[in-house]
Design an enzyme around this catalytic site. Sequence first.
Site, PDB file in Angstrom:
ATOM      1  N   HIS A 470       7.373  -6.426  -0.096  1.00  0.00           N
ATOM      2  CA  HIS A 470       6.629  -5.823   1.007  1.00  0.00           C
ATOM      3  C   HIS A 470       5.334  -5.158   0.525  1.00  0.00           C
ATOM      4  O   HIS A 470       5.046  -4.018   0.910  1.00  0.00           O
ATOM      5  CB  HIS A 470       7.498  -4.781   1.717  1.00  0.00           C
ATOM      6  CG  HIS A 470       8.759  -5.315   2.291  1.00  0.00           C
ATOM      7  ND1 HIS A 470       9.836  -4.519   2.602  1.00  0.00           N
ATOM      8  CD2 HIS A 470       9.129  -6.584   2.632  1.00  0.00           C
ATOM      9  CE1 HIS A 470      10.815  -5.259   3.091  1.00  0.00           C
ATOM     10  NE2 HIS A 470      10.405  -6.518   3.108  1.00  0.00           N
ATOM     11  N   PRO A 471       4.519  -5.815  -0.294  1.00  0.00           N
ATOM     12  CA  PRO A 471       3.245  -5.194  -0.685  1.00  0.00           C
ATOM     13  C   PRO A 471       2.374  -4.981   0.544  1.00  0.00           C
ATOM     14  O   PRO A 471       2.395  -5.768   1.494  1.00  0.00           O
ATOM     15  CB  PRO A 471       2.639  -6.217  -1.654  1.00  0.00           C
ATOM     16  CG  PRO A 471       3.256  -7.526  -1.275  1.00  0.00           C
ATOM     17  CD  PRO A 471       4.652  -7.186  -0.836  1.00  0.00           C
TER      18      PRO A 471
END
Length: 556
Positions: A470-471
């Site tokens: 989930h950058p």
Amino acid sequence: MTTQTYDYIIVGAGSAGCVLANRLSADSNNKVLLLETGGSDNSIFIKMPTALSIPMNTEKYAWQFNTEPEPFLDNRKMHCPRGKVLGGSSSINGMVYVRGHAKDFDEWQQHGAEGWDYQSCLPYFKKAEAFYLGGDQYRGEKGPLGVNNGNEMANPLYKAFIKAGQQAGYAQTGDYNAAQQEGFGPMHMTVKDGVRSSASREYLDPVKSRSNLTIVTGALAEKVLLEGKKASGVAYRIKGAKSQAYASKEVILSAGPIGSPHLLQLSGIGDSATLTNAGIEVNHHLPGVGQNLQDHLEFYFQYKCKQPITLNGKLGLISKALIGARWLFNRSGLGATNHFESCAFIRSKAGVEWPDIQYHFLPAAIRYDGKSAFAGHGFQVHVGHNKPKSRGAVTIKSADPTVAPNIQFNYLQHPDDIEGFRACVRLTREIIEQTAFDDYRDGEIQPGKEIQSDEQIDAFVRQAVESAYHPSCSCKMGEDEMAVVNSHTQVHGIEGLRVVDSSIFPTIPNGNLNAPTIMVAEKAADHILGQPLLNASQAKIAMTSQWQTVQRSSEI
């Protein structure tokens, strides 16, 4: 060199880019170009939900990025795959549909993203969604994105997890994407009619035949073309052949939390010292580009199972063939689910206002990438501290667009993040030890009962955590000196240039990021087109009034 002119150029056919291509080309007067480095998403491994580990780990479909050695994770290099295919990361992800807590979006507004509070965002979540149980003041029913619960928690372990949460003193929630996120309940996934409901399938496929929409695959964007402080187009290459496209209205970067800041930096937009060090001419000093990088970490809490009811018994070639055949013929069965069908959102301690720990329950003991599984029957729960205070950066290191940037998250740099993962270990153990699991639980596989002290937990976490993929937040929205775009998604100081993807989140929400990324693109499309924004919702949210003094509450 070929050159053409369009009204809008969108770089990246991922979760946001597909939404924008659909919405902007709906007006036949708008000539739209969509550029994507990857190719077709017409693969059984993308379409079949249970095959989710394959595209994520395949070079053809995903950029196989790795971080720099992470100094607070024993210098481990962490895997950071990003979609490189039509649909982007929505074509390679785990299909988990989580919007985030309402307070996450109120937090955005507090960070300077005016008009991005929960009440303003909720109508766009609804616009994007076709919820299988129908619509109401929280859920949409006429949108493109299919959302359901897979096989309705047919495996009894899913409901045992929910029951265990109640026995441990937590609330139950019938719909964590509606009024009440906090608690234990069924989990939702972006699957429609047994097939992955990606942004490409739902937003792009229905409009590919529009004469005013041009989709170019295999195109590596090299830089944004600038005329002074105005974006005029994009330079890109296809199999080494250089091309340029010009935009009479706007260039929109939807290349994701790694690609968008990297492309800005390649274009000479970013911190001047960083650009100079990489040998790039500075066109616009914007120090926040690539900064504020955030991600979720998680690990797997694994247990042996007394009963032969887990997916570990379905990993043989014959079982896989039968699952695949059923899916091929009628799009049903174990092939039609991502297997995350129950979940929970809890607070790590008293004084935390809204949930900061997330659980995905899986009736199997197996690595997320599918590379190794427990030899017997087992189950696991994925757990992570989801409101990290550590911050990292995406930093260009070469003027060559084929050279990946440095990616450094600084995971667990902040002591509060370490404390959060200690809570993950201790609270999870308590939950799984409830009587709801007595008929199934047969000993802890990981971390192992010997892991008890703070020092032991910290050492285990440093070695066991993995990215939840989930950058985000690397081109944050706001008005302070480190903001990259304003509340209309326009790049500060550059005319005709926007960024629309998860990189513009000011802070990371408590949940998976595909749903909020699509929401952001839906709302941004109205900003770009100059259309009236959807009316803010008046829907209420449910939260415990005792959050300052209690860590859990059975009634919310």
